[in-house]
Write an enzyme that holds these catalytic residues in place. Structure first.
Site, short mmCIF file in Angstrom:
data_model
loop_
_atom_site.label_atom_id
_atom_site.label_comp_id
_atom_site.label_asym_id
_atom_site.label_seq_id
_atom_site.Cartn_x
_atom_site.Cartn_y
_atom_site.Cartn_z
N ASN A 14 1.27 3.18 -2.35
CA ASN A 14 0.81 3.86 -3.45
C ASN A 14 -0.39 4.56 -2.75
O ASN A 14 -0.65 5.69 -2.87
CB ASN A 14 0.37 3.23 -4.84
CG ASN A 14 1.40 3.33 -5.76
OD1 ASN A 14 2.01 4.30 -6.47
ND2 ASN A 14 2.16 2.06 -6.03
N ARG A 46 -16.10 -17.67 -8.33
CA ARG A 46 -15.56 -16.46 -8.55
C ARG A 46 -16.83 -15.44 -8.76
O ARG A 46 -16.63 -14.22 -8.59
CB ARG A 46 -15.01 -16.48 -9.87
CG ARG A 46 -13.34 -16.71 -9.98
CD ARG A 46 -12.85 -15.54 -9.80
NE ARG A 46 -11.68 -15.83 -8.77
CZ ARG A 46 -10.59 -14.96 -8.43
NH1 ARG A 46 -10.56 -13.88 -9.05
NH2 ARG A 46 -9.58 -15.27 -7.68
N HIS A 68 0.52 1.22 -13.44
CA HIS A 68 1.29 0.08 -13.94
C HIS A 68 2.87 0.71 -13.96
O HIS A 68 2.91 1.54 -14.29
CB HIS A 68 0.91 -0.15 -15.55
CG HIS A 68 1.70 -1.46 -15.89
ND1 HIS A 68 1.67 -2.74 -15.36
CD2 HIS A 68 2.70 -1.47 -16.64
CE1 HIS A 68 2.38 -3.70 -16.00
NE2 HIS A 68 3.06 -2.89 -16.86
N GLY A 80 0.86 -1.18 -0.02
CA GLY A 80 0.29 0.04 -0.05
C GLY A 80 0.75 1.16 -0.11
O GLY A 80 0.35 2.28 0.50
N GLU A 114 5.83 6.15 -9.67
CA GLU A 114 4.12 5.88 -9.15
C GLU A 114 3.76 6.73 -8.10
O GLU A 114 2.59 7.14 -8.48
CB GLU A 114 4.39 4.42 -8.66
CG GLU A 114 4.74 3.53 -9.94
CD GLU A 114 4.80 2.06 -9.22
OE1 GLU A 114 3.91 1.72 -8.33
OE2 GLU A 114 5.54 1.40 -9.51
N ASP A 137 -3.98 -3.83 -19.21
CA ASP A 137 -3.17 -2.70 -19.37
C ASP A 137 -3.30 -1.94 -20.62
O ASP A 137 -2.48 -1.52 -21.09
CB ASP A 137 -1.64 -2.95 -19.15
CG ASP A 137 -1.28 -3.60 -17.82
OD1 ASP A 137 -2.06 -3.22 -16.70
OD2 ASP A 137 -0.47 -4.40 -17.60
N ASN A 162 -5.86 2.56 -13.11
CA ASN A 162 -4.78 1.61 -12.66
C ASN A 162 -3.38 2.32 -12.75
O ASN A 162 -3.12 2.97 -13.76
CB ASN A 162 -4.79 0.51 -13.54
CG ASN A 162 -3.94 -0.67 -13.04
OD1 ASN A 162 -3.76 -0.80 -11.78
ND2 ASN A 162 -3.14 -1.39 -13.85
C1 GRF Z 1 3.11 -1.16 -7.72
O1 GRF Z 1 4.28 -1.27 -8.17
C2 GRF Z 1 2.14 -0.89 -8.65
O2 GRF Z 1 2.56 -0.47 -9.88
C3 GRF Z 1 1.77 -2.45 -8.99
O3 GRF Z 1 1.86 -2.93 -7.83
C4 GRF Z 1 2.75 -2.43 -6.75
C5 GRF Z 1 1.92 -2.01 -5.68
O4 GRF Z 1 2.68 -1.38 -4.47
N1 GRF Z 1 0.67 -2.42 -9.75
P1 GRF Z 1 2.03 -1.02 -3.00
O5 GRF Z 1 1.24 -1.98 -2.57
O6 GRF Z 1 1.51 0.44 -3.44
O7 GRF Z 1 3.16 -0.88 -2.20
#
Ligand code: GRF
Length: 210
Positions: free
Chosen positions: A14, A66, A110, A12, A181, A151, A108
């Site tokens: 991000n 699912r 990436h 987490g 990011e 993506d 999202n």
């Molecule tokens: C990040 O590298 C993001 O780009 C990818 O998964 C990772 C998540 O990291 N999709 P975090 O959980 O936000 O630390």
């Protein structure tokens, strides 16, 4: 005020960048209503709780199929009345019904410059391993809308990051997070929250619909 839902599976960082940007004014006109994880052990859930944000876990393992899991996920998103869903390291495929219902409202992050090193099988460290193997000198991160492909949705923001001699997948992953990011994800949310997406994929997506 844009109601955000952040979907996570892991650490987490991000999510933390979004929380910090809301606290320090980097993101305005938006608040996080809920953090949803598929993984009960995700540290991201602790980060949410520490900030008084609803932290919800919906594990596919707790559902008979699912289909049931997908229903519950969509139900939860609907329940919170979310305006924007942010996938921040969410490792579960988003159900088609949710993509349709929330078109141009799911984004999202990436960890590469799409269209390089993206699509099926490119997640986590695999992305950076592939970039190093190919010998690219620049990589980076991309924020994009989520469509039915992997993506493949309209691109909102990208930021390049240099690959340095001696990089390992882990050092590269960390630099891409720090330099790209954690910057462009909050920036994209702020743009959406404040209606500043004119030159982005959103307008392209809208034109296609018309
Ligand atoms: C990040 O590298 C993001 O780009 C990818 O998964 C990772 C998540 O990291 N999709 P975090 O959980 O936000 O630390």
């Amino acid at each position: 005020m844009l109601k955000l839902g952040v979907m996570v599976s892991g650490g987490g960082t991000n999510l933390q960048a979004i929380i910090d940007a809301i606290d320090n004014g980097g993101i305005t006109n938006a608040g996080i209503k809920a953090v949803i994880s598929n993984n009960p052990g995700a540290y991201a859930l602790e980060r949410a709780k520490a900030h008084g944000i609803d932290a919800v876990c919906l594990s596919p393992k707790s559902f008979e199929s699912r289909e049931e899991f997908h229903k519950a996920l969509l139900g939860k998103v609907d329940e919170y009345g979310l305006d924007l869903i942010v996938l921040a390291g969410f490792l579960v495929t988003i159900p088609a019904a949710m993509i349709q219902k929330y078109r141009n409202r799911i984004i999202n992050i990436h960890p590469s410059l799409i269209p390089s090193f993206c699509g099926v099988g490119y997640y986590g460290l695999k992305v950076h391993e592939a970039a190093l193997k190919r010998g690219v000198k620049l990589t980076g991160a991309t924020v994009h809308f989520v469509d039915e492909g992997v993506d493949s949705g309209p691109i909102i923001l990208q930021k390049a990051v240099e690959v340095l001699p001696g990089d390992t997948p882990k050092t590269l992953q960390r630099r891409v997070m720090e330099e790209a990011e954690w910057k462009i994800l909050p920036q994209a949310i702020d743009m959406i929250a404040n209606g500043r997406l004119k030159d982005s994929g959103l307008s392209a997506a809208k034109e296609e619909e018309e």
